[in-house]
Every structure is written in C-alpha cells, then in structure tokens.
Design an enzyme around this catalytic site. Sequence first.
Site, PDB file in Angstrom:
ATOM      1  N   SER A  18       0.843  -1.187   0.000  1.00 21.87           N
ATOM      2  CA  SER A  18       0.000   0.000   0.000  1.00 21.87           C
ATOM      3  C   SER A  18       0.882   1.243   0.000  1.00 21.87           C
ATOM      4  CB  SER A  18      -0.868   0.017   1.251  1.00 21.87           C
ATOM      5  OG  SER A  18      -0.043   0.255   2.383  1.00 21.87           O
ATOM      6  N   LYS A  19       0.228   2.398  -0.214  1.00 16.30           N
ATOM      7  CA  LYS A  19       0.963   3.673  -0.192  1.00 16.30           C
ATOM      8  C   LYS A  19       1.686   3.860   1.128  1.00 16.30           C
ATOM      9  CE  LYS A  19      -0.322   7.043  -3.467  1.00 16.30           C
ATOM     10  NZ  LYS A  19      -1.577   7.353  -4.073  1.00 16.30           N
ATOM     11  N   ARG A  20       0.960   3.563   2.216  1.00 18.73           N
ATOM     12  CA  ARG A  20       1.538   3.782   3.542  1.00 18.73           C
ATOM     13  C   ARG A  20       2.742   2.857   3.760  1.00 18.73           C
ATOM     14  NH1 ARG A  20       1.035   1.321   8.086  1.00 18.73           N
ATOM     15  NH2 ARG A  20      -0.544  -0.074   7.253  1.00 18.73           N
TER      16      ARG A  20
END
Length: 494
Positions: free
Chosen positions: A256-258
């Site tokens: 994911s982006k995070r």
Amino acid sequence: MTDRPVRVRFAPSPTGHLHIGGARTALFNYLFARKTGGQFILRIEDTDRKRFVPGAEQEIIEGLRWLGLEYDEGPDIGGPYRPYRQTERLEIYRQRAWELVERSAAYPCFCTPERLEKLRQEQMRNKQQARYDGLCRDLDPDVAARRVAQGERYVIRFKMPRHGVTIARDHLRGEIVTENQYLDDYVLLKSDGFPTYHLAAMVDDHEMKITHVFRGSEWLSTFPLHVQVVRAFGWEEPVWIHLSVFLKPSGKGKMSKRESAETLKDGYSIFVKDMKELGFIPEGVLNWISLMGWGVPEDDVMTLEKMIERFEIDSLTPSPAAINFQKLDHFNRAHIRRLSTEDLARRIKPYFLAHNLAVDDDQLLRVVPLLRERLVTLDDCLAFGAFFFSETVEPAPEELIPKGLSAQQAAQIARRVYAILEAVPDMEPVHTEPPLRAYVEESGFNVNQVFGLVRVAVTGQRVSPPLFESMAVIGREKVLERLKRAGDILESMS
Ligand code: GLU
C-alpha cells in the site's frame, strides 16, 4: 509469434513516481529489444488528466536514464512515429474511434452521468454486475450522427459482442477465455474528447508498429476488450505478455501507499528516485528487479549485458513475486564489489563532498580498496570512511580506554605509540606494523588493547578498515595529531 521487426514500448502514465514495477516492465522491454536487435520506445500515456502529476514524466525519463535503460524513440528524443505523448495525439484517437463507429463496432452514447449513476445504484441494489445497459447501442446511426452534429454531449462506447466468447492469448498464461456476456460496452472516447487507455494504447501500438506488449497484469481484466478492439480494426495483434505482480515482503497482498512510505525508514524504497539517494547503484537495482518474474537461478549476479545475453520471453514467469529487500542489499553489494577502483571512487565521492569533507582524489583512490568489501550501499562509505578525509575525529573518551585498563594506562599507550610512529620514516605498513607489534610484545598489553586504542584514536571509531593500511592513507601528520589528542584526553581523565 510475429515475424515483423521487433518494436516494444514502455508506456507509463505520468501519475506518480516511477516504481520498481514500472522499472521492471521497462527493463524487460529493453532486454527484449536489445536481444533481438529491435527498437525500444518510450510512450507517455497522459490522457487521464485527473491522475496527471506534473513532473512525473521528467522523473520517469530521469529514472530510466539513471538505470541505463536507453530508449530509441521517445517524447524527448523524437522518432519516426512522433509524437510520443498521447495528449499530443488526440485527433488520431478521435478519428479512430469514429472509424470503429463506421465499422459498427462502436457507437456514440448520450446517456448522462446522472442516468448512469442511477443505473449503477439500481444494479447494486439488485446485486447485479455494474455495466452499461446498452440504451444507446441500437440507436439509428443517422439519428445518432444528427445528435452529435447538434452538439449533444456523447462518449463513444465499444459494441461488445453479447454472445459467444473472447479468446485472448497471453504468451505466459496461454489462452484466456471469457464469456462475452460478462463484458461491458466500455468507453473508448470520453465526452471531453480524450480517449481511454483501451482505445489510445491499442491505436498507438498499431500506429507505432509494436510487436510485443509487455505490461502489468492489472490489465488482464480488460485484456479481452483490448483484443476485441484490435480485431475490430482488423489489425494484427501484438504478442501479449502480462508480467507477474509484485507482492509486499510478507507475500500477502500488494504494497500500500503507507507501507511504501514506511520502507523508507528502513533505508529501502520501491521508488527509483529514492534508490540513488539511499546509495543503491543501478546495476544492483536492475539485477534485483530482473529476478522478480524471470525464472533464471535466483542468486545470479548479472550485468545488463549478461541479462541481454540470457533474456528469453519464455523464461518469464507469471507467478507473483514477493519484494525482498535483503536481496536488493545482496545484489547491490555484489555489484559494488565488481566496480573498478576508479569507478567506485567516482561514485562515492559525492557522498563525502555532501558531508563537507575535502576529498583528495589520489587519497580517495587509496581509500576505495579499503572500503569496497564493506559497502552494501554507497553511502556506507561515510560510516566506514569519513575519518579519512575529516580534519579531526571525535572519539568518545570512554571508547579510548581498552577493556581492563585504566585511563592512565591508556594514556601511557597513546604516548608510547605516538613516540614510535614519530620515529618511523612514513606511515606505510612496512614501517609502522613491526615496531608496534614489538611494542605490544614488550609492553605486556595485548594486541586488542593496543591496536583497539590506536584504531579509536586515529579513526574515531571502533570498527574501521584495516588499521595499518588506513593509517598510511590518513598520513603522518593527521595520525600523530590524533594520537596526541587521544593522549591528552586520556590524561585529563586519569
Ligand atoms: N499507461 C499504462 C500504465 O501505466 C500502460 C500499460 C501498458 O503498458 O500498456 O499502466
């Protein structure tokens, strides 16, 4: 397979940073082109204006350049099929969309966004698949043409066959058979005149004479549509190769982006732009990504030339690959070791300069062989070797005192070593090592105590490249100065 001259393309959308997935797609395209003597094209697919990120194209170009994946045609260098930026080709797509309408393979649709939204909600309520219901599909062509001429807003949709199956052939996965009743009448041209990927990519691949399409497997779901579009035009299909997906290090799902941001804290990244700053070298990065989805033996250290030599489409694998940063370290280290002294010197110099260290080039060439084996990333040169170039070092006073000795005894060692080194002609190991070993013998202290102290005194740290060679590079003046300072510190502690 096709017998046309090989032409392949990397076709990123400038919607964010170039990541390792994109870089791998570019790499496989590049390898195949170089292997076959074909052409490698960079095409910028910038028609999705909502996701457009200014500067992203430049970052892609710089990333490819840094990796050494040179393309033969592209937006910045031109080529016979220019322009290579899709927003500069809008008229081509518009004409091609209408060509499909004339062939009865597409139709203008006048449904408003409100109607489509209502339809979607209704389908959701009825637990049906969300899709266009075909209201405008059978409009009389003359009526439709008149409505367009009158300026009514419209999109052009593909007229997907309602019955039968679509057989699409992926080179790695074989035939993919889809029942047409599950396919939608996808939009090809939007009401603002911009094409969707489904139209633009197919048109450009045809116009640019692309023979093999290497792309991410996120396109598998619309793959049947793409072959239908190509066939509706009556064009020859390229060979389709959907690459394997990257999974996060745990192997469970995509990153994911995070999570991508988190990796930076551990000194890693999935974005090419960060790699350089983190001290990875292109050779290491390329080797690492090449092995994700390419079935050659796992730990092979390969240069780009070697990869070209060994590349075969048939050895690519469709199975997902988990990102493993330890392997990145492994390959980076292996490739750093292979660099010539001059090359590695050139690459680590900026790290020293960025830390305001005055680097003497001759001295740097002597430092490189001492550091080379220790570097996993280029910036490790600072941790292991900043002391070579710094004016002074700042040893922690307590680290100057060898285990089991008092500050006073340590001071005595520092003074004595100073006197011995002051008396030898230069700092070459042949002159420094024998008298210091003799001193260890006669002093009754042990090797670790004496050399440990000297190491901390002249390098400022407990771990360093080989001591005697390091002293030779640091030079007489600084070595003596640092030993004297250590003696002073120790005396003040006793
Ligand atoms: N613009 C598409 C993307 O970035 C390219 C896919 C393709 O290579 O056709 O995903």
